[in-house]
Write a protein that holds these residues in place. Structure first.
Motif, mmCIF file in Angstrom:
data_model
loop_
_atom_site.group_PDB
_atom_site.id
_atom_site.type_symbol
_atom_site.label_atom_id
_atom_site.label_comp_id
_atom_site.label_asym_id
_atom_site.label_seq_id
_atom_site.Cartn_x
_atom_site.Cartn_y
_atom_site.Cartn_z
ATOM 1 N N ARG A 142 -5.010 3.712 -1.756
ATOM 2 C CA ARG A 142 -5.052 4.632 -0.619
ATOM 3 C C ARG A 142 -5.655 5.966 -1.028
ATOM 4 O O ARG A 142 -6.440 6.565 -0.283
ATOM 5 C CB ARG A 142 -3.640 4.827 -0.066
ATOM 6 N N ALA A 143 -5.305 6.454 -2.214
ATOM 7 C CA ALA A 143 -5.850 7.732 -2.680
ATOM 8 C C ALA A 143 -7.358 7.657 -2.855
ATOM 9 O O ALA A 143 -8.095 8.578 -2.476
ATOM 10 C CB ALA A 143 -5.181 8.129 -3.992
ATOM 11 N N THR A 144 -7.839 6.546 -3.414
ATOM 12 C CA THR A 144 -9.281 6.377 -3.614
ATOM 13 C C THR A 144 -10.011 6.307 -2.284
ATOM 14 O O THR A 144 -11.113 6.845 -2.132
ATOM 15 C CB THR A 144 -9.556 5.110 -4.439
ATOM 16 N N ALA A 145 -9.402 5.649 -1.306
ATOM 17 C CA ALA A 145 -10.021 5.557 0.016
ATOM 18 C C ALA A 145 -10.123 6.922 0.671
ATOM 19 O O ALA A 145 -11.087 7.215 1.382
ATOM 20 C CB ALA A 145 -9.213 4.608 0.902
ATOM 21 N N LEU B 209 0.816 -1.210 0.000
ATOM 22 C CA LEU B 209 0.000 0.000 0.000
ATOM 23 C C LEU B 209 0.853 1.266 0.000
ATOM 24 O O LEU B 209 0.446 2.296 -0.548
ATOM 25 C CB LEU B 209 -0.932 0.004 1.212
ATOM 26 N N LEU B 210 2.038 1.194 0.577
ATOM 27 C CA LEU B 210 2.893 2.370 0.685
ATOM 28 C C LEU B 210 3.730 2.621 -0.563
ATOM 29 O O LEU B 210 3.953 3.773 -0.948
ATOM 30 C CB LEU B 210 3.829 2.232 1.892
ATOM 31 N N HIS B 211 4.213 1.570 -1.191
ATOM 32 C CA HIS B 211 5.302 1.733 -2.163
ATOM 33 C C HIS B 211 4.991 1.269 -3.580
ATOM 34 O O HIS B 211 5.882 1.289 -4.432
ATOM 35 C CB HIS B 211 6.540 0.989 -1.655
ATOM 36 N N THR B 212 3.787 0.815 -3.873
ATOM 37 C CA THR B 212 3.458 0.423 -5.238
ATOM 38 C C THR B 212 2.440 1.390 -5.823
ATOM 39 O O THR B 212 1.700 2.056 -5.106
ATOM 40 C CB THR B 212 2.891 -1.010 -5.300
ATOM 41 N N ARG B 213 2.432 1.449 -7.151
ATOM 42 C CA ARG B 213 1.503 2.354 -7.834
ATOM 43 C C ARG B 213 0.053 1.995 -7.519
ATOM 44 O O ARG B 213 -0.763 2.874 -7.222
ATOM 45 C CB ARG B 213 1.762 2.279 -9.344
ATOM 46 N N LEU B 214 -0.256 0.687 -7.599
ATOM 47 C CA LEU B 214 -1.616 0.254 -7.296
ATOM 48 C C LEU B 214 -1.959 0.523 -5.842
ATOM 49 O O LEU B 214 -3.077 0.961 -5.530
ATOM 50 C CB LEU B 214 -1.764 -1.235 -7.613
ATOM 51 N N GLY B 215 -1.015 0.281 -4.947
ATOM 52 C CA GLY B 215 -1.256 0.531 -3.529
ATOM 53 C C GLY B 215 -1.536 1.996 -3.245
ATOM 54 O O GLY B 215 -2.449 2.335 -2.482
ATOM 55 N N ARG B 216 -0.764 2.877 -3.869
ATOM 56 C CA ARG B 216 -1.005 4.311 -3.680
ATOM 57 C C ARG B 216 -2.350 4.726 -4.264
ATOM 58 O O ARG B 216 -3.043 5.589 -3.699
ATOM 59 C CB ARG B 216 0.137 5.114 -4.298
ATOM 60 N N ALA B 217 -2.729 4.108 -5.388
ATOM 61 C CA ALA B 217 -4.038 4.420 -5.977
ATOM 62 C C ALA B 217 -5.170 3.970 -5.058
ATOM 63 O O ALA B 217 -6.182 4.663 -4.908
ATOM 64 C CB ALA B 217 -4.153 3.746 -7.340
ATOM 65 N N ASP C 38 -7.552 1.695 8.321
ATOM 66 C CA ASP C 38 -6.649 2.309 7.352
ATOM 67 C C ASP C 38 -5.185 1.932 7.569
ATOM 68 O O ASP C 38 -4.294 2.555 6.995
ATOM 69 C CB ASP C 38 -6.799 3.843 7.402
ATOM 70 N N ASN C 39 -4.918 0.911 8.370
ATOM 71 C CA ASN C 39 -3.534 0.581 8.684
ATOM 72 C C ASN C 39 -3.384 -0.927 8.876
ATOM 73 O O ASN C 39 -3.857 -1.472 9.876
ATOM 74 C CB ASN C 39 -3.102 1.320 9.958
ATOM 75 N N PRO C 40 -2.726 -1.620 7.924
ATOM 76 C CA PRO C 40 -2.540 -3.065 8.093
ATOM 77 C C PRO C 40 -1.813 -3.434 9.380
ATOM 78 O O PRO C 40 -2.093 -4.476 9.980
ATOM 79 C CB PRO C 40 -1.722 -3.457 6.855
ATOM 80 N N LEU C 41 -0.881 -2.589 9.818
ATOM 81 C CA LEU C 41 -0.172 -2.876 11.065
ATOM 82 C C LEU C 41 -1.121 -2.763 12.257
ATOM 83 O O LEU C 41 -0.965 -3.469 13.253
ATOM 84 C CB LEU C 41 1.017 -1.926 11.237
ATOM 85 N N MET D 247 -10.111 -4.629 -8.301
ATOM 86 C CA MET D 247 -8.793 -5.077 -7.863
ATOM 87 C C MET D 247 -8.713 -5.103 -6.335
ATOM 88 O O MET D 247 -8.155 -6.042 -5.749
ATOM 89 C CB MET D 247 -7.715 -4.158 -8.427
ATOM 90 N N THR D 248 -9.264 -4.082 -5.704
ATOM 91 C CA THR D 248 -9.228 -4.019 -4.243
ATOM 92 C C THR D 248 -10.002 -5.173 -3.632
ATOM 93 O O THR D 248 -9.522 -5.853 -2.714
ATOM 94 C CB THR D 248 -9.819 -2.682 -3.752
ATOM 95 N N PHE D 249 -11.201 -5.412 -4.142
ATOM 96 C CA PHE D 249 -12.006 -6.518 -3.613
ATOM 97 C C PHE D 249 -11.319 -7.848 -3.879
ATOM 98 O O PHE D 249 -11.326 -8.745 -3.027
ATOM 99 C CB PHE D 249 -13.398 -6.500 -4.247
ATOM 100 N N ALA D 250 -10.719 -7.999 -5.070
ATOM 101 C CA ALA D 250 -10.025 -9.240 -5.407
ATOM 102 C C ALA D 250 -8.846 -9.475 -4.463
ATOM 103 O O ALA D 250 -8.602 -10.606 -4.026
ATOM 104 C CB ALA D 250 -9.551 -9.198 -6.854
#
Length: 287
Positions: free
Chosen positions: A169-172, A159-167, A235-238, A191-194
């Motif tokens: 987080r931005a959408t959320a 979520l922090l360092h990939t393009r899809l992950g940033r997208a 909003d935080n996997p940790l 993609m998120t649901f998958a």
């Protein structure tokens, strides 16, 4: 003291599995604003997928987790684009009804396909144990905990360092701004649901190595995942990891000092306490 230490270790090992069970639910809820009541059924289907890989193809349950995740990812993408995308911006009550209906359908389809018999994934090393001083560490539970830890940290880094992950987080955080930057919501939602379903399926594969499975385990696992997601923060996997570890320890201590009858009382008591003291979760963002 040795008994208490063993109980705490057991709680930590259980909590790691709880955390990965809740990751997918927290991701889908945080981004799509869908409380997926079928989440536990996806965990159950992932457990059956791993069981079939192990029983018929003799694939080690831990080595087979990527295959299970791939199958569940494809299923999740199809379900979102074909069904849930119709109500993704609808009131939450509509999503609750639809995912509840999906949960019932998946449960009874699983009963028809697999029967209601209890099954378990028992590799040859299932009875192995490691000893750390007076502590006993079951090999399968340690392996499941390690896999859960890797998945949780991997999800956080994704979520922090990939393009899809940033997208994601931005959408959320702001759908309108994400659209202005070229994010296509329908594909991103699918993609998120998958990814959430793939995480659930992986958790099911791990669950099958430490507990018995049948088509009706989904409802209790959904409730457990819901509690962990709220306790840790959506909003935080940790935060989900912390929530899972905390719940695992509390349940183990409850069994030791009060009795197994009160495990759910303790779990949801902690949920209520967190909602009162910190509604965003232990590691969730504050407004």
């Amino acid at each position: 003291m040795e008994l208490l230490a063993q109980v705490l270790v057991n709680g930590l090992l259980l909590g790691g599995l709880y955390a990965v069970m809740a990751l997918g639910l927290a991701l889908v809820w945080g981004v799509l604003n869908i409380v997926n009541l079928a989440h536990g059924s996806f965990i159950m289907l992932g457990a059956y997928c791993s069981w079939h890989l192990f029983h018929y193809l003799h694939v080690d349950p831990f080595l087979g987790l990527p295959l299970t995740a791939a199958v569940m990812f494809a299923l999740g993408y199809a379900v979102q684009r074909g069904i849930l995308n119709l109500i993704v911006r609808a009131p939450m009550f509509n999503t609750l009804l639809l995912t509840f209906g999906l949960d019932v359908v998946l449960t009874y389809l699983a009963q028809l396909a697999f029967s209601a018999d209890f099954r378990a994934i028992n590799p040859g090393y299932a009875g192995h144990q490691w000893h750390l001083g007076p502590l006993v560490l079951p090999a399968v539970r340690v392996a499941a905990f390690g896999a859960a830890l890797v998945l949780t940290i991997g999800m956080w880094l994704f979520l922090l360092h990939t393009r899809l992950g940033r997208a994601i987080r931005a959408t959320a955080q702001n759908l309108v701004a994400a659209r202005l930057y070229g994010v296509e919501p329908r594909h991103l939602y699918a993609m998120t649901f998958a990814i959430g379903v793939a995480l659930a399926g992986t958790a099911g594969g791990l669950y099958g190595t430490v507990s018995q499975i049948n088509p009706y385990i989904g409802a209790s696992l959904t409730l457990k995942s819901f509690a962990i997601a709220i306790i840790g923060g959506l909003d935080n996997p940790l935060g989900v990891l912390v929530g899972g570890l905390l719940l695992g320890i509390i349940e183990s201590l409850t069994i030791l000092y009060i009795g197994p009858t009160f495990v759910d009382v303790a779990s949801f008591g902690i949920l209520v306490l967190v909602l009162v003291v910190r509604p965003t979760g232990l590691l969730g963002r504050t407004a």
